[in-house]
Design a protein around this motif. Sequence first.
Motif, PDB file in Angstrom:
ATOM      1  N   GLU A  27       8.175  -7.230   2.196  1.00 46.71           N
ATOM      2  CA  GLU A  27       7.336  -7.760   1.228  1.00 46.71           C
ATOM      3  C   GLU A  27       7.068  -6.465   0.030  1.00 46.71           C
ATOM      4  N   TRP A  28       6.837  -6.850  -1.119  1.00 43.77           N
ATOM      5  CA  TRP A  28       6.699  -5.998  -2.278  1.00 43.77           C
ATOM      6  C   TRP A  28       7.871  -5.102  -2.337  1.00 43.77           C
ATOM      7  N   SER A  29       9.244  -5.522  -2.100  1.00 48.03           N
ATOM      8  CA  SER A  29      10.193  -4.933  -2.020  1.00 48.03           C
ATOM      9  C   SER A  29      10.615  -4.097  -3.624  1.00 48.03           C
ATOM     10  N   GLU A  30      10.109  -4.726  -4.546  1.00 47.33           N
ATOM     11  CA  GLU A  30      10.289  -4.076  -6.024  1.00 47.33           C
ATOM     12  C   GLU A  30       9.576  -2.744  -5.907  1.00 47.33           C
ATOM     13  N   ARG A  31       8.910  -2.189  -5.163  1.00 46.74           N
ATOM     14  CA  ARG A  31       8.594  -0.980  -4.628  1.00 46.74           C
ATOM     15  C   ARG A  31       9.447   0.160  -4.498  1.00 46.74           C
ATOM     16  N   ILE A  32      10.505  -0.272  -3.879  1.00 48.08           N
ATOM     17  CA  ILE A  32      11.565   0.505  -3.113  1.00 48.08           C
ATOM     18  C   ILE A  32      12.992   0.252  -3.460  1.00 48.08           C
ATOM     19  N   PRO A  33      13.155  -0.088  -4.750  1.00 51.37           N
ATOM     20  CA  PRO A  33      14.687  -0.437  -5.113  1.00 51.37           C
ATOM     21  C   PRO A  33      15.723   0.232  -4.564  1.00 51.37           C
ATOM     22  N   GLY A  34      15.728   1.707  -4.672  1.00 54.40           N
ATOM     23  CA  GLY A  34      16.448   2.535  -4.333  1.00 54.40           C
ATOM     24  C   GLY A  34      16.969   2.633  -2.821  1.00 54.40           C
ATOM     25  N   ALA A  35      16.048   2.105  -2.074  1.00 52.21           N
ATOM     26  CA  ALA A  35      15.793   2.246  -0.671  1.00 52.21           C
ATOM     27  C   ALA A  35      16.772   1.059  -0.145  1.00 52.21           C
TER      28      ALA A  35
ATOM     29  N   ARG B 283       0.719  -1.238  -0.005  1.00 43.08           N
ATOM     30  CA  ARG B 283       0.040   0.016  -0.209  1.00 43.08           C
ATOM     31  C   ARG B 283       0.783   1.347  -0.020  1.00 43.08           C
ATOM     32  N   LEU B 284       1.890   1.208  -0.090  1.00 48.44           N
ATOM     33  CA  LEU B 284       2.997   2.237  -0.153  1.00 48.44           C
ATOM     34  C   LEU B 284       3.103   2.935  -1.517  1.00 48.44           C
ATOM     35  N   GLY B 285       3.134   4.135  -1.447  1.00 47.90           N
ATOM     36  CA  GLY B 285       3.158   4.831  -2.848  1.00 47.90           C
ATOM     37  C   GLY B 285       4.452   5.046  -3.302  1.00 47.90           C
ATOM     38  N   ASP B 286       5.516   5.410  -2.693  1.00 48.44           N
ATOM     39  CA  ASP B 286       6.813   5.363  -3.054  1.00 48.44           C
ATOM     40  C   ASP B 286       8.168   5.344  -1.973  1.00 48.44           C
ATOM     41  N   GLU B 287       9.093   5.446  -2.325  1.00 44.82           N
ATOM     42  CA  GLU B 287      10.471   5.306  -1.338  1.00 44.82           C
ATOM     43  C   GLU B 287      10.070   6.430  -0.233  1.00 44.82           C
ATOM     44  N   GLU B 288       9.797   7.470  -0.591  1.00 45.10           N
ATOM     45  CA  GLU B 288       9.840   8.820   0.251  1.00 45.10           C
ATOM     46  C   GLU B 288       8.764   8.266   1.367  1.00 45.10           C
ATOM     47  N   GLU B 289       7.657   7.750   1.143  1.00 45.03           N
ATOM     48  CA  GLU B 289       6.701   7.258   2.227  1.00 45.03           C
ATOM     49  C   GLU B 289       7.614   6.135   3.310  1.00 45.03           C
ATOM     50  N   LEU B 290       8.387   5.450   2.681  1.00 44.75           N
ATOM     51  CA  LEU B 290       9.068   4.484   3.418  1.00 44.75           C
ATOM     52  C   LEU B 290       9.987   5.208   4.496  1.00 44.75           C
ATOM     53  N   PHE B 291      10.756   6.274   3.795  1.00 46.50           N
ATOM     54  CA  PHE B 291      11.563   7.133   4.735  1.00 46.50           C
ATOM     55  C   PHE B 291      10.958   7.803   5.662  1.00 46.50           C
ATOM     56  N   ASP B 292       9.847   8.078   5.398  1.00 48.93           N
ATOM     57  CA  ASP B 292       8.541   8.871   6.314  1.00 48.93           C
ATOM     58  C   ASP B 292       8.520   7.974   7.667  1.00 48.93           C
ATOM     59  N   ILE B 293       8.286   6.718   7.482  1.00 49.13           N
ATOM     60  CA  ILE B 293       7.862   5.955   8.570  1.00 49.13           C
ATOM     61  C   ILE B 293       9.108   5.442   9.343  1.00 49.13           C
ATOM     62  N   GLY B 294      10.406   6.018   8.814  1.00 46.52           N
ATOM     63  CA  GLY B 294      11.590   5.495   9.730  1.00 46.52           C
ATOM     64  C   GLY B 294      12.430   4.330   9.115  1.00 46.52           C
ATOM     65  N   TRP B 295      12.438   4.366   7.831  1.00 43.01           N
ATOM     66  CA  TRP B 295      13.166   3.085   7.394  1.00 43.01           C
ATOM     67  C   TRP B 295      14.605   3.316   7.676  1.00 43.01           C
ATOM     68  N   GLU B 296      15.133   4.258   7.663  1.00 43.71           N
ATOM     69  CA  GLU B 296      16.667   4.263   8.245  1.00 43.71           C
ATOM     70  C   GLU B 296      16.932   3.975   9.691  1.00 43.71           C
TER      71      GLU B 296
END
Length: 142
Positions: A104-112, A79-92
Amino acid sequence: MNHISRNETETEAVGEALAARLQGGDVVAYLGDLGAGKTAFTRGLARGLGYVGRVTSPTFTIVNEYEGEIPLFHFDLYRLGDEEELFDIGWEDYLGRGGVCAVEWSERIPGALPSGTITVTISRCPENPDWRSITIEGVGEK
């Protein structure tokens, strides 16, 4: 590493076996269609990392945390829109917490995805659609 799984129990066993080869800080990126068995694989992974509770898909929460001998952070990015949303939830922050990140669905964030990410591809077997082909790449290649 290639495996054939004939049922969920065998899929979980492959996940549990992989867990024995992981350490804190590892990232495991899943590729596979909806219903392929990614959450079943994660149940085994969690068990192998020392977690004894219930494991469910984080489809609506984005990430579930499981405390075992090594913590497991289970992401579902469907349900994530893009990599930026992942970083917004604290990926780092998750990457730095010393646990294993299963995505899961890692193809949505290849650059992260960090270098050294382990890839698990789960697909239906052409000879029997109830079986799963599980391919694991990148283990021990750091």
